[in-house]
Design a protein around this motif. Structure first.
Motif, PDB file in Angstrom:
ATOM      1  N   LYS A 146       5.235  25.130 -77.681  1.00  0.00           N
ATOM      2  CA  LYS A 146       5.336  24.391 -76.396  1.00  0.00           C
ATOM      3  C   LYS A 146       4.160  24.831 -75.686  1.00  0.00           C
ATOM      4  O   LYS A 146       3.736  23.642 -74.818  1.00  0.00           O
ATOM      5  N   ALA A 147       3.433  25.837 -75.770  1.00  0.00           N
ATOM      6  CA  ALA A 147       2.193  26.014 -74.908  1.00  0.00           C
ATOM      7  C   ALA A 147       1.257  25.343 -75.526  1.00  0.00           C
ATOM      8  O   ALA A 147       0.276  24.597 -74.797  1.00  0.00           O
ATOM      9  N   PHE A 148       0.993  25.230 -76.974  1.00  0.00           N
ATOM     10  CA  PHE A 148       0.424  24.052 -77.473  1.00  0.00           C
ATOM     11  C   PHE A 148       0.486  22.795 -76.959  1.00  0.00           C
ATOM     12  O   PHE A 148      -0.541  22.024 -76.510  1.00  0.00           O
ATOM     13  N   TYR A 149       1.868  22.346 -76.754  1.00  0.00           N
ATOM     14  CA  TYR A 149       1.898  20.773 -76.304  1.00  0.00           C
ATOM     15  C   TYR A 149       1.561  20.809 -74.755  1.00  0.00           C
ATOM     16  O   TYR A 149       1.186  19.745 -74.276  1.00  0.00           O
ATOM     17  N   ASP A 150       1.697  21.872 -74.117  1.00  0.00           N
ATOM     18  CA  ASP A 150       1.657  21.940 -72.588  1.00  0.00           C
ATOM     19  C   ASP A 150      -0.153  21.751 -72.442  1.00  0.00           C
ATOM     20  O   ASP A 150      -0.476  21.122 -71.498  1.00  0.00           O
TER      21      ASP A 150
END
Length: 436
Positions: A146-150
């Motif tokens: 999720k942090a990567f996508y963010d």
């Protein structure tokens, strides 16, 4: 030779340091690489792995009580006054002033419920601690993804604003030239300046936000290397990965939380048996060999020894403990029943979690398709109006509106893509199909 050894040692240290540096940095920060890096470097995962080793040692420590226990005991005692005893109507002194004993003692547990419990539950204890590690790894995988996508979302927004700034700078130049040529008034020129300034301000905001989001990603990965992260991704592949089987039903046995409860239930069942074993005697075999030293003077004390040896069997059985054993058995049985209710509650929670995550995913997927269509429409509208504006058919206000619509469509599409990918992770977690 000394110089050779020193230079060789220095070279080995340099190579080792280089290898460590290569290990601690990411040359290609794909999503999979970031997740794998986090699984190796994130502190909570490393602590979980250490907990596995600690638990394994604790189990071995408990099982060591099955082996014979050999002890060496030694003591020395000086009697200032000898004990007086009555013998044949006379009071005489008994014993010697200096006594010492050196002895070896051997004991072997034949039956003890503590060691028996450790032997029967060792596999479940290790399974339980390993399942905790698996749970931590699943959480790390989801959080890092999720942090990567963010981060990608913010980077994409910056790219969109860069394209928008290029268009606005071109429009500003055109409107300025038209204004200098007397074709339009200064209103169009000022509007172009306002739009350009707003895009630049938004870009600056996103650039600062991106730094914070990179910091969050690094923290979740345990990334402490001084080198910067440069995320690598394939947009086409990401768009192809937005889909998931929405007809799948959650299988409780695939959820790590359910597996943990099943392990805890087996441990609690063993605890019930453990309390029932309290009615079985504890049996221990023992043997010993002692060297006894007796003398009234200290200097010749250890010149003569008086050995003795023994072997025996010890049985310990508490006859009455005020119903303590009965109460402990009942407590263990109630705790076992409580786990059954934990299982029921977890099944309900999993069903609810899946329903909520699936609903969110379907909503985000529908929004993704809509925003994708809107992006194509906004791009066509902008290209058409831009040509019409340059041909003098459309007013500059129409061009600004089309530009704003295109920017909004690009931003909404990026948001929709990464939101549907994040919601997909929640569905996979609810289904218990997250892989790491």
């Amino acid at each position: 030779m000394k110089r050779i050894f020193i230079s060789s040692g220095f070279s080995m240290l340099v190579l080792f340091a280089s290898a460590q540096k290569a290990t601690d940095t990411l040359s290609s920060a794909t999503l999979q690489a970031c997740v794998q890096y986090a699984l190796k470097h994130y502190p909570l995962v490393q602590q979980a792995l250490l907990d596995e080793q600690i638990t394994e040692r604790q189990v071995k420590s408990k099982l060591a009580d099955w082996y014979p226990q050999i002890n060496l005991n030694a003591n020395y005692q000086n009697n200032f006054q000898l004990q007086s005893i009555a013998f044949n109507g006379q009071v005489i002194k008994s014993g010697v002033y200096n006594t010492s004993t050196v002895g070896f003692a051997l004991s072997q547990n034949l039956f003890t419920r503590d060691v028996l419990l450790a032997a029967r539950t060792k596999n479940d204890v290790m399974t339980n601690i390993r399942q905790t590690t698996v749970s931590d790894k699943i959480d790390v995988t989801v959080n890092v993804s999720k942090a990567f996508y963010d981060v990608l979302l913010t980077e994409k927004q910056i790219d969109v604003l860069n394209d928008d700034i290029v268009r606005l700078e071109r429009n500003l130049k055109d409107t300025y030239n038209q204004y200098r040529g007397g074709l339009v008034d200064k209103t169009d020129y000022k509007r172009a300046t306002i739009s350009l300034n707003n895009s630049k301000a938004q870009k600056k905001t996103n650039e600062e936000t991106l730094k914070a989001k990179y910091a969050v990603l690094k923290q979740l990965m345990g990334y402490t290397a001084p080198d910067s992260l440069h995320l690598v991704y394939d947009s086409a592949q990401m768009e192809a990965e937005v889909y998931i089987d929405t007809l799948a039903l959650p299988d409780y046995s695939k959820r790590i939380e359910y597996q943990q409860l099943m392990t805890q239930k087996r441990l609690e069942q063993a605890n019930v048996k453990y309390n029932k074993w309290a009615y079985i005697p504890t049996v221990t075999a023992g043997a010993g060999y002692n060297f006894n030293y007796l003398n009234n003077r200290f200097s010749p004390l250890y010149k003569q020894d008086y050995p003795n040896s023994y072997a025996g069997l010890q049985v310990s059985f508490p006859i009455f403990q005020g119903t303590k054993r009965t109460q402990n058995i009942r407590i263990a049985e109630l705790q076992l029943t409580r786990i059954d209710w934990d299982v029921t509650n977890l099944q309900t929670a999993i069903s609810t979690q899946y329903a909520e995550s699936l609903a969110t995913y379907k909503s985000e997927l529908n929004n993704y398709h809509i925003q994708k269509d809107n992006l194509e429409l906004a791009r066509d509208v902008f290209n058409t109006i831009e040509l019409q504006y340059r041909s003098g058919v459309k007013a500059y206000l129409d061009l600004i509106t089309a530009e704003t619509d295109l920017l909004t469509a690009q931003t909404n599409y990026s948001n929709a893509l990464y939101l549907v990918l994040s919601s997909k992770l929640d569905v996979e977690k609810a289904l218990g199909t997250i892989t790491y």
